[in-house]
Design a protein around this motif. Structure first.
Motif, PDB file in Angstrom:
ATOM      1  N   ALA A 127       0.956  -1.192   0.036  1.00  0.00           N
ATOM      2  CA  ALA A 127      -0.083  -0.180  -0.107  1.00  0.00           C
ATOM      3  C   ALA A 127       0.861   0.907  -0.104  1.00  0.00           C
ATOM      4  CB  ALA A 127      -0.769   0.609   1.293  1.00  0.00           C
ATOM      5  N   GLU A 128       0.538   2.618  -0.450  1.00  0.00           N
ATOM      6  CA  GLU A 128       1.258   3.913  -0.589  1.00  0.00           C
ATOM      7  C   GLU A 128       0.363   5.107   0.685  1.00  0.00           C
ATOM      8  OE1 GLU A 128       2.580   4.654  -4.748  1.00  0.00           O
ATOM      9  OE2 GLU A 128       1.510   3.023  -5.013  1.00  0.00           O
ATOM     10  N   LEU A 129       0.955   5.775   0.074  1.00  0.00           N
ATOM     11  CA  LEU A 129       0.274   7.336   0.972  1.00  0.00           C
ATOM     12  C   LEU A 129       0.237   7.880  -0.300  1.00  0.00           C
ATOM     13  CD1 LEU A 129       2.737   8.443   4.061  1.00  0.00           C
ATOM     14  CD2 LEU A 129       0.515   7.610   3.799  1.00  0.00           C
ATOM     15  N   PRO A 130      -0.646   8.491  -0.829  1.00  0.00           N
ATOM     16  CA  PRO A 130      -1.350   9.320   0.259  1.00  0.00           C
ATOM     17  C   PRO A 130      -2.403   9.107   0.826  1.00  0.00           C
ATOM     18  CG  PRO A 130      -1.571  10.062  -1.591  1.00  0.00           C
ATOM     19  CD  PRO A 130      -1.026   8.657  -1.885  1.00  0.00           C
ATOM     20  N   LYS A 131      -2.830   7.512   0.393  1.00  0.00           N
ATOM     21  CA  LYS A 131      -4.386   6.660   0.651  1.00  0.00           C
ATOM     22  C   LYS A 131      -4.002   5.638   1.182  1.00  0.00           C
ATOM     23  CE  LYS A 131      -8.507   8.309   1.112  1.00  0.00           C
ATOM     24  NZ  LYS A 131      -8.145   8.343   2.283  1.00  0.00           N
ATOM     25  N   LEU A 132      -4.527   5.464   2.406  1.00  0.00           N
ATOM     26  CA  LEU A 132      -4.183   4.388   2.947  1.00  0.00           C
ATOM     27  C   LEU A 132      -6.186   3.292   3.150  1.00  0.00           C
ATOM     28  CD1 LEU A 132      -1.061   4.504   5.760  1.00  0.00           C
ATOM     29  CD2 LEU A 132      -1.279   3.573   3.109  1.00  0.00           C
ATOM     30  N   ASP A 133      -6.062   2.272   3.330  1.00  0.00           N
ATOM     31  CA  ASP A 133      -7.041   1.718   2.828  1.00  0.00           C
ATOM     32  C   ASP A 133      -7.297   1.258   4.455  1.00  0.00           C
ATOM     33  OD1 ASP A 133      -9.547   0.325   2.482  1.00  0.00           O
ATOM     34  OD2 ASP A 133      -8.760  -1.536   1.695  1.00  0.00           O
ATOM     35  N   PHE A 134      -6.629   1.741   5.501  1.00  0.00           N
ATOM     36  CA  PHE A 134      -7.386   1.866   6.978  1.00  0.00           C
ATOM     37  C   PHE A 134      -8.487   2.400   7.488  1.00  0.00           C
ATOM     38  CE2 PHE A 134      -2.949   0.998   6.679  1.00  0.00           C
ATOM     39  CZ  PHE A 134      -2.875  -0.033   6.556  1.00  0.00           C
ATOM     40  N   GLN A 135      -9.178   1.738   8.331  1.00  0.00           N
ATOM     41  CA  GLN A 135     -10.106   2.541   9.167  1.00  0.00           C
ATOM     42  C   GLN A 135      -9.621   3.789  10.519  1.00  0.00           C
ATOM     43  OE1 GLN A 135     -12.121  -0.316  11.508  1.00  0.00           O
ATOM     44  NE2 GLN A 135     -12.555  -1.790  10.177  1.00  0.00           N
ATOM     45  N   ASP A 136     -10.271   5.060  10.529  1.00  0.00           N
ATOM     46  CA  ASP A 136      -9.985   5.687  11.296  1.00  0.00           C
ATOM     47  C   ASP A 136      -9.458   6.011  12.737  1.00  0.00           C
ATOM     48  OD1 ASP A 136     -11.119   7.095   9.316  1.00  0.00           O
ATOM     49  OD2 ASP A 136     -12.932   8.107  10.693  1.00  0.00           O
ATOM     50  N   ARG A 137      -8.261   5.856  13.062  1.00  0.00           N
ATOM     51  CA  ARG A 137      -8.401   5.175  14.884  1.00  0.00           C
ATOM     52  C   ARG A 137      -8.134   3.818  14.502  1.00  0.00           C
ATOM     53  NH1 ARG A 137      -7.563   9.959  17.605  1.00  0.00           N
ATOM     54  NH2 ARG A 137      -7.617  11.711  15.900  1.00  0.00           N
ATOM     55  N   GLN A 138      -6.868   3.135  13.522  1.00  0.00           N
ATOM     56  CA  GLN A 138      -6.898   2.638  13.546  1.00  0.00           C
ATOM     57  C   GLN A 138      -6.009   1.889  14.374  1.00  0.00           C
ATOM     58  OE1 GLN A 138      -7.888  -0.539  10.078  1.00  0.00           O
ATOM     59  NE2 GLN A 138      -6.568  -2.184  10.379  1.00  0.00           N
ATOM     60  N   PHE A 159       1.763  16.029  -1.150  1.00  0.00           N
ATOM     61  CA  PHE A 159       2.096  15.102  -1.370  1.00  0.00           C
ATOM     62  C   PHE A 159       2.062  14.429  -0.119  1.00  0.00           C
ATOM     63  CE2 PHE A 159       4.529  11.364  -0.539  1.00  0.00           C
ATOM     64  CZ  PHE A 159       3.655   9.999  -0.665  1.00  0.00           C
ATOM     65  N   HIS A 160       2.743  16.031   0.570  1.00  0.00           N
ATOM     66  CA  HIS A 160       3.408  16.264   2.388  1.00  0.00           C
ATOM     67  C   HIS A 160       2.209  15.877   3.124  1.00  0.00           C
ATOM     68  CE1 HIS A 160       7.304  15.088   0.787  1.00  0.00           C
ATOM     69  NE2 HIS A 160       7.964  15.015   2.192  1.00  0.00           N
ATOM     70  N   LEU A 161       1.499  16.973   2.980  1.00  0.00           N
ATOM     71  CA  LEU A 161      -0.366  17.623   3.470  1.00  0.00           C
ATOM     72  C   LEU A 161      -0.700  15.985   3.449  1.00  0.00           C
ATOM     73  CD1 LEU A 161      -1.113  19.504   5.005  1.00  0.00           C
ATOM     74  CD2 LEU A 161      -1.657  20.507   3.442  1.00  0.00           C
ATOM     75  N   ASP A 162      -1.386  15.760   2.611  1.00  0.00           N
ATOM     76  CA  ASP A 162      -2.369  15.018   2.198  1.00  0.00           C
ATOM     77  C   ASP A 162      -1.791  13.926   2.714  1.00  0.00           C
ATOM     78  OD1 ASP A 162      -3.850  16.348   1.095  1.00  0.00           O
ATOM     79  OD2 ASP A 162      -3.003  15.476  -0.824  1.00  0.00           O
ATOM     80  N   SER A 163      -0.636  12.936   3.123  1.00  0.00           N
ATOM     81  CA  SER A 163      -0.385  12.625   4.140  1.00  0.00           C
ATOM     82  C   SER A 163      -0.045  12.027   5.176  1.00  0.00           C
ATOM     83  CB  SER A 163       1.034  11.757   3.396  1.00  0.00           C
ATOM     84  OG  SER A 163       1.111  11.241   1.633  1.00  0.00           O
ATOM     85  N   ARG A 165      -1.692  14.333   7.181  1.00  0.00           N
ATOM     86  CA  ARG A 165      -3.213  14.298   6.588  1.00  0.00           C
ATOM     87  C   ARG A 165      -3.766  13.032   7.300  1.00  0.00           C
ATOM     88  NH1 ARG A 165      -5.534  17.851   3.360  1.00  0.00           N
ATOM     89  NH2 ARG A 165      -5.861  20.086   4.515  1.00  0.00           N
ATOM     90  N   GLU A 166      -3.824  12.249   6.662  1.00  0.00           N
ATOM     91  CA  GLU A 166      -4.337  10.530   6.281  1.00  0.00           C
ATOM     92  C   GLU A 166      -3.604   9.836   7.615  1.00  0.00           C
ATOM     93  OE1 GLU A 166      -6.157   8.698   4.910  1.00  0.00           O
ATOM     94  OE2 GLU A 166      -6.063   7.108   4.437  1.00  0.00           O
ATOM     95  N   LEU A 167      -2.604   9.908   7.405  1.00  0.00           N
ATOM     96  CA  LEU A 167      -1.625   8.992   8.975  1.00  0.00           C
ATOM     97  C   LEU A 167      -2.537   9.412  10.855  1.00  0.00           C
ATOM     98  CD1 LEU A 167       2.332   9.302   7.343  1.00  0.00           C
ATOM     99  CD2 LEU A 167       0.662   7.428   7.657  1.00  0.00           C
ATOM    100  N   CYS A 168      -2.520  10.533  10.003  1.00  0.00           N
ATOM    101  CA  CYS A 168      -3.638  11.471  11.462  1.00  0.00           C
ATOM    102  C   CYS A 168      -5.158  10.661  11.808  1.00  0.00           C
ATOM    103  CB  CYS A 168      -3.382  12.750  11.328  1.00  0.00           C
ATOM    104  SG  CYS A 168      -1.845  13.578  12.112  1.00  0.00           S
ATOM    105  N   ARG A 169      -5.668  10.326  10.310  1.00  0.00           N
ATOM    106  CA  ARG A 169      -6.831   9.514  10.497  1.00  0.00           C
ATOM    107  C   ARG A 169      -6.353   8.485  11.148  1.00  0.00           C
ATOM    108  NH1 ARG A 169      -9.504   6.715   7.602  1.00  0.00           N
ATOM    109  NH2 ARG A 169      -7.363   5.798   5.906  1.00  0.00           N
ATOM    110  N   ILE A 170      -5.838   8.307  10.473  1.00  0.00           N
ATOM    111  CA  ILE A 170      -5.766   5.873  10.758  1.00  0.00           C
ATOM    112  C   ILE A 170      -4.919   5.708  11.538  1.00  0.00           C
ATOM    113  CG2 ILE A 170      -5.660   5.626   8.713  1.00  0.00           C
ATOM    114  CD1 ILE A 170      -2.490   4.745   9.026  1.00  0.00           C
ATOM    115  N   ALA A 171      -4.430   7.021  13.046  1.00  0.00           N
ATOM    116  CA  ALA A 171      -3.615   6.419  14.127  1.00  0.00           C
ATOM    117  C   ALA A 171      -3.436   7.810  14.863  1.00  0.00           C
ATOM    118  CB  ALA A 171      -2.401   6.227  13.642  1.00  0.00           C
TER     119      ALA A 171
END
Ligand SMILES: C[S@@+](CC[C@H](N)C(=O)[O-])C[C@H]1O[C@@H](n2cnc3c(N)ncnc32)[C@H](O)[C@@H]1O
Length: 225
Positions: A127-138, A159-163, A165-171
């Motif tokens: 899988a790769e940033l900027p979009k990951l197939d995990f749930q919020d706060r997984q 790319f950095h900002l989106d990535s 943000r995405e990491l803050c969504r999943i963790a």
């Protein structure tokens, strides 16, 4: 489709991750996602020690033989570059270019021994940033070593900002190391990313750590929402 020739599959060990991210025992016990872990032995060594790590990286679409042959094709050139730029490096962890090489070989061999089993257990995901197939706060903790900020000369601000943000969504918490680019300069994106994310309720904190291979590269950043 990712081209393996564009990647340098260099991996660090659990001991290096612990220093780069200042991991405490309570941090190690969290559910951890390693972002762009490549051929690091962090997942293999953490799993063997009874901890829970999931690693994501686009190189996990390749076989162990393909990853190893790419490593073998890169290693001499990289060690040579390090040897030719002695002032750019700190030797408090790795003792010399030869020691660095031995540590990288050890890490990839621990990774390769674990790779097929870890894939079947879902611990190495393609899988790769900027979009990951995990749930919020997984996950409780996301760690990103030597990918975001390091490639600021190649990967865009968006790319950095989106990535991130995405990491803050999943963790619940995100740690990134180092803050330097490949040219050993502080990433030009850091201040604007921190101020943009602050407006979205995401705080940032820069911490000093005891690991320093790139000279001056002894800081990590922590994002929390
Ligand atoms: C220099 S390596 C670092 C490996 C490991 N994190 C370590 O520090 O030992 C950078 C890694 O980022 C991975 N990568 C490249 N593009 C990526 C993306 N869009 N999302 C996540 N990882 C990516 C590469 O495949 C490579 O394994």
């Amino acid at each position: 489709m990712m081209i393996l020739d564009s990647v340098i599959p260099f991996g660090r060990s659990k001991a290096e991750y612990e220093l780069m991210f200042a991991l405490s025992e309570s941090d190690r016990s969290k559910s951890i996602v390693g972002i762009g872990d490549g051929p690091a032995s962090f997942n293999a060594e953490m799993t063997a020690a009874g901890y829970a790590v999931t690693s994501i990286d686009p190189i996990y679409q390749f076989t162990s033989a393909e990853i190893k042959s790419r490593f073998d094709a890169c290693i001499d050139g990289i060690i040579e570059q390090v040897r030719n730029s002695p002032n750019n490096w700190g030797w408090n962890y790795h003792k010399s270019p030869d020691d660095l090489r031995a540590n990288r070989e050890k890490a990839i061999s621990l990774f390769l021994e674990d790779y097929d089993r870890g894939k079947s257990e879902g611990r190495y995901l393609n899988a790769e940033l900027p979009k990951l197939d995990f749930q919020d706060r997984q996950f409780q903790l996301a760690l990103c070593s030597h990918f975001l900020f390091l490639y600021s000369e190649h990967l865009s601000f968006e790319f950095h900002l989106d990535s991130i943000r995405e990491l803050c969504r999943i963790a619940e918490e995100v740690r990134i190391f180092p803050l330097l680019t490949l040219s050993q300069l502080r990433s030009q994106y850091i201040d604007e990313i921190c101020s943009t994310l602050a407006q979205e309720g995401i705080s940032s904190e820069i911490i000093q750590v005891t690991y320093e291979l790139q000279k001056g590269g002894n800081q990590a950043i922590i994002f929390r929402q």
